[in-house]
Design a protein around this motif. Structure first.
Motif, PDB file in Angstrom:
ATOM      1  N   HIS A   1       0.847  -1.305   0.448  1.00 21.86           N
ATOM      2  CA  HIS A   1      -0.144   0.230   0.090  1.00 21.86           C
ATOM      3  C   HIS A   1       1.135   1.049  -0.107  1.00 21.86           C
ATOM      4  O   HIS A   1       1.147   1.928   1.028  1.00 21.86           O
ATOM      5  N   SER A   2       1.687   1.417  -1.250  1.00 21.15           N
ATOM      6  CA  SER A   2       2.001   2.838  -1.241  1.00 21.15           C
ATOM      7  C   SER A   2       1.792   3.631  -2.721  1.00 21.15           C
ATOM      8  O   SER A   2       1.260   3.121  -3.424  1.00 21.15           O
ATOM      9  N   HIS A   3       2.349   4.785  -2.607  1.00 23.33           N
ATOM     10  CA  HIS A   3       1.981   5.884  -3.386  1.00 23.33           C
ATOM     11  C   HIS A   3       3.101   6.241  -4.204  1.00 23.33           C
ATOM     12  O   HIS A   3       3.451   6.798  -5.662  1.00 23.33           O
ATOM     13  N   ASN A   4       4.161   5.423  -3.574  1.00 20.62           N
ATOM     14  CA  ASN A   4       5.768   5.945  -3.876  1.00 20.62           C
ATOM     15  C   ASN A   4       6.345   4.806  -4.530  1.00 20.62           C
ATOM     16  O   ASN A   4       5.829   3.287  -4.180  1.00 20.62           O
ATOM     17  N   LEU A   5       7.499   4.762  -5.423  1.00 22.70           N
ATOM     18  CA  LEU A   5       8.076   3.606  -6.847  1.00 22.70           C
ATOM     19  C   LEU A   5       8.927   3.109  -5.036  1.00 22.70           C
ATOM     20  O   LEU A   5      10.139   4.212  -4.730  1.00 22.70           O
ATOM     21  N   ARG A   6       9.183   2.177  -4.541  1.00 18.03           N
ATOM     22  CA  ARG A   6      10.311   1.303  -2.983  1.00 18.03           C
ATOM     23  C   ARG A   6      10.269  -0.302  -3.881  1.00 18.03           C
ATOM     24  O   ARG A   6      10.269  -0.284  -3.367  1.00 18.03           O
ATOM     25  N   GLN A   7      11.163   0.006  -4.960  1.00 17.40           N
ATOM     26  CA  GLN A   7      11.604  -1.244  -5.969  1.00 17.40           C
ATOM     27  C   GLN A   7      12.007  -2.414  -4.816  1.00 17.40           C
ATOM     28  O   GLN A   7      11.481  -3.542  -4.958  1.00 17.40           O
ATOM     29  N   GLU A   8      13.538  -2.032  -4.619  1.00 19.01           N
ATOM     30  CA  GLU A   8      13.963  -2.936  -3.577  1.00 19.01           C
ATOM     31  C   GLU A   8      13.598  -3.188  -2.613  1.00 19.01           C
ATOM     32  O   GLU A   8      13.753  -4.404  -2.007  1.00 19.01           O
ATOM     33  N   GLU A   9      12.446  -2.514  -1.661  1.00 23.89           N
ATOM     34  CA  GLU A   9      11.742  -3.510  -0.555  1.00 23.89           C
ATOM     35  C   GLU A   9      10.936  -3.734  -0.744  1.00 23.89           C
ATOM     36  O   GLU A   9      10.767  -5.109  -0.593  1.00 23.89           O
ATOM     37  N   ALA A  10      10.231  -3.408  -2.512  1.00 25.04           N
ATOM     38  CA  ALA A  10       9.352  -4.099  -2.571  1.00 25.04           C
ATOM     39  C   ALA A  10       9.916  -5.814  -2.897  1.00 25.04           C
ATOM     40  O   ALA A  10       8.900  -7.115  -2.238  1.00 25.04           O
ATOM     41  N   LYS A  11      10.740  -5.546  -3.807  1.00 26.36           N
ATOM     42  CA  LYS A  11      11.128  -6.871  -4.508  1.00 26.36           C
ATOM     43  C   LYS A  11      11.389  -7.891  -3.255  1.00 26.36           C
ATOM     44  O   LYS A  11      11.252  -9.597  -2.677  1.00 26.36           O
ATOM     45  N   GLU A  12      12.336  -7.397  -1.347  1.00 21.61           N
ATOM     46  CA  GLU A  12      12.791  -8.096  -0.676  1.00 21.61           C
ATOM     47  C   GLU A  12      11.312  -8.439  -0.057  1.00 21.61           C
ATOM     48  O   GLU A  12      11.219  -9.478   0.769  1.00 21.61           O
ATOM     49  N   PHE A  13      10.237  -7.252   0.217  1.00 24.64           N
ATOM     50  CA  PHE A  13       8.455  -8.355   1.485  1.00 24.64           C
ATOM     51  C   PHE A  13       8.394  -9.171   0.301  1.00 24.64           C
ATOM     52  O   PHE A  13       7.877 -10.152   0.798  1.00 24.64           O
ATOM     53  N   PHE A  14       8.175  -8.485  -1.144  1.00 22.83           N
ATOM     54  CA  PHE A  14       7.237  -9.764  -1.529  1.00 22.83           C
ATOM     55  C   PHE A  14       7.959 -11.581  -1.703  1.00 22.83           C
ATOM     56  O   PHE A  14       7.703 -12.066  -2.173  1.00 22.83           O
ATOM     57  N   ALA A  15       9.313 -11.349  -2.048  1.00 17.02           N
ATOM     58  CA  ALA A  15       9.802 -12.432  -1.770  1.00 17.02           C
ATOM     59  C   ALA A  15       9.947 -13.449  -0.361  1.00 17.02           C
ATOM     60  O   ALA A  15       9.184 -14.825  -0.604  1.00 17.02           O
ATOM     61  N   GLN A  16       9.728 -12.583   0.912  1.00 17.06           N
ATOM     62  CA  GLN A  16       9.555 -13.390   1.718  1.00 17.06           C
ATOM     63  C   GLN A  16       7.708 -13.779   2.100  1.00 17.06           C
ATOM     64  O   GLN A  16       7.860 -15.445   2.418  1.00 17.06           O
TER      65      GLN A  16
ATOM     66  N   SER B   1       6.608  -2.862 -12.069  1.00 14.73           N
ATOM     67  CA  SER B   1       6.023  -4.163 -11.681  1.00 14.73           C
ATOM     68  C   SER B   1       6.312  -5.420 -12.075  1.00 14.73           C
ATOM     69  O   SER B   1       6.593  -6.652 -11.331  1.00 14.73           O
ATOM     70  N   VAL B   2       6.788  -5.239 -13.619  1.00 10.82           N
ATOM     71  CA  VAL B   2       7.835  -6.322 -13.992  1.00 10.82           C
ATOM     72  C   VAL B   2       8.907  -6.971 -12.878  1.00 10.82           C
ATOM     73  O   VAL B   2       8.853  -8.616 -13.028  1.00 10.82           O
ATOM     74  N   GLU B   3      10.115  -5.915 -12.524  1.00  7.60           N
ATOM     75  CA  GLU B   3      11.084  -6.246 -11.538  1.00  7.60           C
ATOM     76  C   GLU B   3      10.131  -7.506 -10.075  1.00  7.60           C
ATOM     77  O   GLU B   3      10.463  -8.257  -9.683  1.00  7.60           O
ATOM     78  N   ILE B   4       8.836  -7.185  -9.810  1.00  4.91           N
ATOM     79  CA  ILE B   4       8.374  -7.458  -8.903  1.00  4.91           C
ATOM     80  C   ILE B   4       7.549  -8.930  -9.058  1.00  4.91           C
ATOM     81  O   ILE B   4       7.647 -10.196  -8.395  1.00  4.91           O
ATOM     82  N   ILE B   5       6.739  -9.384 -10.254  1.00  9.95           N
ATOM     83  CA  ILE B   5       6.628 -10.142 -10.507  1.00  9.95           C
ATOM     84  C   ILE B   5       7.754 -11.084 -10.945  1.00  9.95           C
ATOM     85  O   ILE B   5       6.855 -12.144 -10.052  1.00  9.95           O
ATOM     86  N   LYS B   6       8.796 -10.578 -10.978  1.00 10.94           N
ATOM     87  CA  LYS B   6       9.985 -11.612 -11.920  1.00 10.94           C
ATOM     88  C   LYS B   6      10.876 -12.072 -10.061  1.00 10.94           C
ATOM     89  O   LYS B   6      11.002 -13.093  -9.972  1.00 10.94           O
TER      90      LYS B   6
END
Length: 326
Positions: free
Chosen positions: A131-146, A177-182
């Protein structure tokens, strides 16, 4: 694991008819919950293992850092059993306030997983919402991997990778989004993933003209507030559907986009009719007790559910009644 490779192959080969069944495992290890059908995306529709169209209706929790008192197993059981919610959205606030995920990640994960584990226990679907309004790619990748590692193979779980982009272009949102999907797909090959679009999830036509390719089980989110977003947004979303874009309304409500003002019941009904005609899933905002129209509860409401009419605002009663009509 070979079993996951096999299941992915089945899902891809039978996309016209549904998706592979998969094997569910419970995060709480109690083994008592029934297994929900695994969901797939075929064309513009969400479908089950038999290829039947699935329409999910439910409610979203408010930002976890502001209303953590509602992030518990009791509210999940109450919303699923009494209200009839089929999907619950855990809205983890990423980067607002000192208690948000970027400052207190363990707290955010605890709130989200409490709701998701309880949804699994209560045999309903759960959306893990970044739930964000900003791009935070590295934090999102870490979270979704968990999250993908924790819930791998659990059919209840849906991943929402970016709540509401605001200033970012579709090119930026798409690349993120592609990076998080990957990241998710490296662990969880089948779960449905929801992708946001620019301008508070209203510029769905941009995604329709340049969709993400190379991945299955992807849907795109549109958000509406009925007293602000009317026929023009339905027309824009119809355009996206005509281009083959699968749509999921992961946040909606009946008042102004500010979250305040009167509920426009006529326009809310127009949206309900429109979504029903197109078999589109929707999630209403929000389980919280802020002094605003879209927060469904009053401060007098118990933290554990079992809310009386006098503990709910008009919007909460409207949503509850709509869900109970299913």
């Amino acid at each position: 694991m070979n079993i996951w490779k096999s299941l992915l192959a089945v899902c891809l080969l039978t996309a016209m008819f549904g998706c592979g069944a998969g094997t569910s495992k419970k995060a709480n290890q109690e083994g008592t919950a029934k297994q929900l059908p695994r969901l797939c995306v075929t064309g513009t529709q969400l479908v089950n293992e038999q290829g039947d169209t699935v329409v999910l209706k439910g409610v979203s929790y408010g930002w976890h850092q502001f209303w953590p008192r509602f992030y518990n197993a009791s509210t999940v059981a109450y919303l699923s059993e009494d209200w009839g919610a089929e999907v619950l959205r855990a809205s983890m606030g990423v980067d607002l306030d000192s208690a948000c995920y970027v400052y207190k990640p363990e707290f955010g994960i605890k709130c989200v997983t409490t709701v998701v584990d309880a949804a699994i226990e209560n045999n309903v679907y759960a959306i893990i919402d970044w739930h964000s309004h900003n791009l935070r790619q590295e934090e999102a990748k870490e979270f979704f991997a968990q999250m993908a590692a924790r819930y791998k193979g659990v059919p209840n779980v849906i991943y929402e990778v970016f709540n509401e982009p605001v200033e970012d272009s579709w090119e930026q949102v798409k690349a993120y989004s592609v990076e998080i999907i990957k990241t998710i797909r490296a662990i969880e090959p089948e779960a449905v993933i929801l992708v946001g679009c620019p301008h508070w999830d209203q510029d769905i036509h941009l995604a329709a003209d340049d969709p993400i390719t190379g991945y299955n089980n992807i849907m795109y989110t549109v958000h509406f507030y009925a007293n602000t977003h009317g026929q023009w947004l339905r027309d824009r979303t119809d355009y996206a559907l005509s281009k083959g874009l699968p749509i999921f309304i992961s946040e909606c409500a009946g008042m102004e986009a500010s979250g305040d003002g009167a509920v426009n019941k006529e326009e809310w009904q127009n949206w309900l009719d429109w979504m029903q005609q197109r078999s589109i899933s929707w999630v209403a905002w929000s389980v919280s007790d802020k002094n605003e129209t879209c927060s469904m509860l009053l401060p007098s409401a118990s933290s554990d559910g079992n809310w009386a009419d006098q503990d709910m605002k008009e919007w909460g009663r409207i949503v509850r009644n709509e869900l109970k009509r299913q």
